[in-house]
Each structure stands twice: as C-alpha cells, then as structure tokens.
Design an enzyme around this catalytic site. Sequence first.
Site, PDB file in Angstrom:
ATOM      1  N   LEU A  93       0.836  -1.204   0.000  1.00  0.00           N
ATOM      2  CA  LEU A  93       0.000   0.000   0.000  1.00  0.00           C
ATOM      3  C   LEU A  93       0.870   1.253   0.000  1.00  0.00           C
ATOM      4  O   LEU A  93       0.530   2.250  -0.628  1.00  0.00           O
ATOM      5  CB  LEU A  93      -0.949  -0.008   1.194  1.00  0.00           C
ATOM      6  CG  LEU A  93      -2.030  -1.085   1.160  1.00  0.00           C
ATOM      7  CD1 LEU A  93      -2.857  -1.057   2.437  1.00  0.00           C
ATOM      8  CD2 LEU A  93      -2.901  -0.936  -0.065  1.00  0.00           C
ATOM      9  N   ALA A  94       1.997   1.203   0.697  1.00  0.00           N
ATOM     10  CA  ALA A  94       2.923   2.339   0.689  1.00  0.00           C
ATOM     11  C   ALA A  94       3.442   2.598  -0.728  1.00  0.00           C
ATOM     12  O   ALA A  94       3.645   3.755  -1.120  1.00  0.00           O
ATOM     13  CB  ALA A  94       4.091   2.070   1.636  1.00  0.00           C
ATOM     14  N   ARG A  95       3.597   1.555  -1.494  1.00  0.00           N
ATOM     15  CA  ARG A  95       4.137   1.690  -2.862  1.00  0.00           C
ATOM     16  C   ARG A  95       3.162   2.322  -3.838  1.00  0.00           C
ATOM     17  O   ARG A  95       3.542   2.672  -4.959  1.00  0.00           O
ATOM     18  CB  ARG A  95       4.613   0.331  -3.358  1.00  0.00           C
ATOM     19  CG  ARG A  95       5.827  -0.126  -2.590  1.00  0.00           C
ATOM     20  CD  ARG A  95       6.345  -1.449  -3.053  1.00  0.00           C
ATOM     21  NE  ARG A  95       7.434  -1.841  -2.170  1.00  0.00           N
ATOM     22  CZ  ARG A  95       7.621  -3.056  -1.715  1.00  0.00           C
ATOM     23  NH1 ARG A  95       6.804  -4.022  -2.083  1.00  0.00           N
ATOM     24  NH2 ARG A  95       8.625  -3.320  -0.922  1.00  0.00           N
ATOM     25  N   TYR A 130      -9.829   7.995  23.677  1.00  0.00           N
ATOM     26  CA  TYR A 130      -9.315   7.206  22.562  1.00  0.00           C
ATOM     27  C   TYR A 130      -9.755   5.755  22.634  1.00  0.00           C
ATOM     28  O   TYR A 130     -10.018   5.225  23.683  1.00  0.00           O
ATOM     29  CB  TYR A 130      -7.803   7.340  22.482  1.00  0.00           C
ATOM     30  CG  TYR A 130      -7.389   8.768  22.218  1.00  0.00           C
ATOM     31  CD1 TYR A 130      -7.815   9.415  21.069  1.00  0.00           C
ATOM     32  CD2 TYR A 130      -6.635   9.482  23.128  1.00  0.00           C
ATOM     33  CE1 TYR A 130      -7.479  10.729  20.823  1.00  0.00           C
ATOM     34  CE2 TYR A 130      -6.285  10.799  22.897  1.00  0.00           C
ATOM     35  CZ  TYR A 130      -6.709  11.417  21.737  1.00  0.00           C
ATOM     36  OH  TYR A 130      -6.379  12.708  21.503  1.00  0.00           O
ATOM     37  N   GLU A 151      -4.485   7.091  10.745  1.00  0.00           N
ATOM     38  CA  GLU A 151      -4.516   8.365  10.024  1.00  0.00           C
ATOM     39  C   GLU A 151      -4.047   8.085   8.607  1.00  0.00           C
ATOM     40  O   GLU A 151      -2.853   7.980   8.362  1.00  0.00           O
ATOM     41  CB  GLU A 151      -3.587   9.394  10.681  1.00  0.00           C
ATOM     42  CG  GLU A 151      -3.877   9.662  12.134  1.00  0.00           C
ATOM     43  CD  GLU A 151      -3.027   8.835  13.102  1.00  0.00           C
ATOM     44  OE1 GLU A 151      -2.090   8.142  12.655  1.00  0.00           O
ATOM     45  OE2 GLU A 151      -3.309   8.871  14.301  1.00  0.00           O
TER      46      GLU A 151
END
Length: 181
Positions: free
Chosen positions: A99-101, A161, A124
Amino acid sequence: MLTAESLKYLLSSGAVTWDGELRGDGLLLKLGGPIQPLVAPEGVVDLADQASMDTLYGPQVTDWTTYDLAPGQMILAPTSEPVGLGPHVMGEIGGLSHLARVGLAVYVTSPFVLPGWSGHLTLELVNHSPATLRLHRDMPIARLMLQAHGGGHAAAAHPHYGQPNDLKSRYAGEFAGLNKR
C-alpha cells in the site's frame, strides 16, 4: 518482536485480546468505520482551542463500503476489530508495504500502542499518490507487531481514545493551560 507462536500463547492466556486474523508474526489490521474526513477550514486552526480544531473535521461517513481518497486527502478511520494489550505487551503499527508503494500512508506519527491499550486503533490515512485511491471497508491496511514490555504497570489510557465513533483529536484539552498564559 514476538513470534506467531508467542502471539498464539498470549491470545490463549488472555494477555492479548483480538478477534481478528493473524498474519505472520503480527495482528492483521483491517479498515473499519466510521470514516472521519479532514477538510480545509477557513483561517488558522488554533491547537489550543478545541472549537478551532473541530473545524478540521467534515461529516463522518458511517455507511460505506468504498471510499475514494483524493490525492493529499487525510482521513481518520478505526480498525475493524478492537485489540486489548496486557500490562506486559506493547505494539507497533506497521503499514503494508504494497500500500505504501501506491502512496497510501496508514499512520502519521507515533506507531506505538502502549501496554494496557484496549479498543479500536485509529489510523490516520493520507494519500500521497498523484491518483485517487479507492479504499474498501475491511481491507487489510496494516499489521500490529507485538513486543514484550518489561514494566509491571499498564499506561493510563486516555478516556477518549479507542472509541470508533469519535475519532477527532482532543489535543486542546490536554493543554488547556496554554489558554491561560
């Protein structure tokens, strides 16, 4: 980092609570709901003023199966399953490299989950890609890697939270003394 065998032991002993899927040596985090989009408010956002901070948030998206995340857009989203860590276990959120790619970041600051945490983790998500990315509810989004923690006491949990229906920052309340200076 704890191994898959250690994770299975912690789950069976109740030191970690998790109803989700294990992936390798971590807990597979999936995208839940509701989604809390951030919007561009008019003017400056004062981080010592909760009402000012709240102008960053658009309406929550509660009933969704897909969500199109525009380039540069940021949303907050809980994980689909809650997690509970005992006093001797801490975690670290790691994004999925595939997903980062494509330009999707799944957490912006600290990836650490303190001992004693219980609830839905809020992610986030930021689209750093030049393309709009379509997110799917319950898609695998990250992993939570667990580590043994030598301390004997769980960290005090913030009462706000871990609740999936209110994802907004409460930073101003933490530093109310700033307004009095």
